[in-house]
Design an enzyme around this catalytic site. Structure first.
Site, PDB file in Angstrom:
ATOM      1  N   GLY A  30      -7.966 -14.379   5.317  1.00 59.12           N
ATOM      2  CA  GLY A  30      -8.347 -15.659   4.720  1.00 59.12           C
ATOM      3  C   GLY A  30      -7.394 -16.079   3.619  1.00 59.12           C
ATOM      4  O   GLY A  30      -6.889 -17.211   3.608  1.00 59.12           O
ATOM      5  N   TYR A  65       0.260  11.753  14.883  1.00 56.87           N
ATOM      6  CA  TYR A  65       1.051  10.841  14.056  1.00 56.87           C
ATOM      7  C   TYR A  65       1.779   9.815  14.930  1.00 56.87           C
ATOM      8  O   TYR A  65       1.777   8.617  14.630  1.00 56.87           O
ATOM      9  CB  TYR A  65       2.057  11.626  13.222  1.00 56.87           C
ATOM     10  N   GLY A 110       8.117   7.253  -2.609  1.00 54.54           N
ATOM     11  CA  GLY A 110       8.852   7.027  -1.369  1.00 54.54           C
ATOM     12  C   GLY A 110       9.180   5.577  -1.085  1.00 54.54           C
ATOM     13  O   GLY A 110       9.539   4.806  -1.978  1.00 54.54           O
ATOM     14  N   THR A 154       0.844  -1.196   0.000  1.00 55.47           N
ATOM     15  CA  THR A 154       0.000   0.000   0.000  1.00 55.47           C
ATOM     16  C   THR A 154       0.882   1.251   0.000  1.00 55.47           C
ATOM     17  O   THR A 154       2.027   1.219   0.415  1.00 55.47           O
ATOM     18  CB  THR A 154      -0.931   0.028   1.223  1.00 55.47           C
ATOM     19  N   GLY A 155       0.315   2.335  -0.501  1.00 56.01           N
ATOM     20  CA  GLY A 155       1.084   3.573  -0.590  1.00 56.01           C
ATOM     21  C   GLY A 155       2.291   3.424  -1.483  1.00 56.01           C
ATOM     22  O   GLY A 155       3.386   3.900  -1.175  1.00 56.01           O
ATOM     23  N   ALA A 156       2.093   2.794  -2.643  1.00 53.58           N
ATOM     24  CA  ALA A 156       3.219   2.384  -3.486  1.00 53.58           C
ATOM     25  C   ALA A 156       3.563   3.369  -4.584  1.00 53.58           C
ATOM     26  O   ALA A 156       4.418   3.078  -5.421  1.00 53.58           O
ATOM     27  CB  ALA A 156       2.919   1.018  -4.104  1.00 53.58           C
ATOM     28  N   ASN A 157       2.939   4.538  -4.595  1.00 49.46           N
ATOM     29  CA  ASN A 157       3.192   5.455  -5.707  1.00 49.46           C
ATOM     30  C   ASN A 157       4.457   6.285  -5.541  1.00 49.46           C
ATOM     31  O   ASN A 157       4.937   6.889  -6.498  1.00 49.46           O
ATOM     32  CB  ASN A 157       1.999   6.394  -5.901  1.00 49.46           C
TER      33      ASN A 157
END
Length: 288
Positions: free
Chosen positions: A124, A164, A14, A9-12
């Site tokens: 699962g 944060y 950094g 996730t958040g792979a676009n």
């Protein structure tokens, strides 16, 4: 990692993008999850080119929306025959308090409840693919925080850096409790501090405060590739295989703040998170 399917996730950009590239170079099939399609497609093309791999998929999801997370999980379980590694990397910092479409404070929703819900919905397929790994990116700043379980929406007070930190503490409590609940399944759960990394995240952290434990692209910090090194270690290395319920930094197991080992605190957070995401709470681990 040939034959393995890994979701990031958040792979676009950094650390997430660097992690996706590293996995693809190892031969894994990579599923990149991004919020923005245009940026996601640009990142997907870059990861495929940099890794010389055509086995790089893109899924679009907004991790601030529980409906979007549920749709993402349905897509993953219907489209892929297995899931060997789940990397919860996406994160955000909002300088002012904002609410999500679900009425939740945004940082807590994206940074903690997002991974909590997505991981639970994918358990699962992870169990069916075992041995499998869940890796969650936390931070060393967790040690400067505490959780007020009566005010997880930060109604009483909101400071971007403090909230944060709270979410990064929640990442660790979640990981440790998840590991306890996954005992005997051959699915491991670990978290990590990626180091002081020059990413955009700190630019949103109090205007570039050094206390975040990250670096700013305009000031200091290691590269995203260096940050991804510990993520890849936890996700792929033979040395970390079978290890669960641990926190890594610099490719080594490290201790975390004393509060993270409070199992009652972890269970309370789990139950509150399950209620906040509409999930049924699991039975407590054996012996509790």
């Amino acid at each position: 990692m040939t034959g393995k399917i890994c979701l990031v996730t958040g792979a676009n950009a950094g650390i997430g993008k660097a992690t996706a590239t590293g996995l693809a170079r190892m031969g894994a099939a990579v599923v990149m999850v991004c919020r923005n399609r245009e940026r996601g497609e640009t990142a997907q093309a870059a990861v495929a080119a940099d890794s010389n791999s055509q086995d790089v998929d893109l899924l679009i999801a907004d991790l601030s929306s529980q409906g979007s997370i549920r749709k993402l999980a349905r897509t993953v379980t219907s489209r892929y025959p297995q899931l060997d590694v789940l990397i919860n990397n996406a994160g955000t910092i909002t300088r002012i308090r904002r609410l999500t479409v679900d009425g939740l404070e945004t940082q807590f929703a994206v940074n903690h409840l997002g991974p909590f819900l997505l991981t639970n919905l994918l358990l699962g397929i992870l169990k069916a693919s075992a041995p499998a790994r869940v890796v969650t990116v936390s931070s060393q700043v967790h040690s400067k925080s505490h959780l007020d379980l009566d005010d997880l929406r930060s109604n009483r007070e909101y400071t971007a850096s403090q909230v944060y930190r709270k979410t990064k503490l929640a990442n660790i409590l979640f990981t440790y409790e998840l590991a306890r609940r996954l005992e005997g399944t051959n699915v491991t759960a670990n978290c990590l501090h990626p180091g002081v990394i020059a990413t955009k995240l700190l630019d949103d952290y109090m205007g570039g405060s050094h206390e975040a434990g990250f670096g700013s692209g305009n000031s200091f910090g290691d590269s995203p590739e260096q940050g991804a090194a510990t993520v890849l270690y936890a996700a792929t290395s033979p040395e970390s295989e079978g290890i669960s319920g641990r926190y890594f930094y610099d490719n080594d197991v490290r201790e975390t703040a004393p509060i993270t080992y409070d199992e009652d605190h972890a269970r309370w957070l789990w139950d509150i998170s399950a209620e906040s995401t509409g999930l049924r709470s699991w039975p407590a681990p054996r012996g509790h």
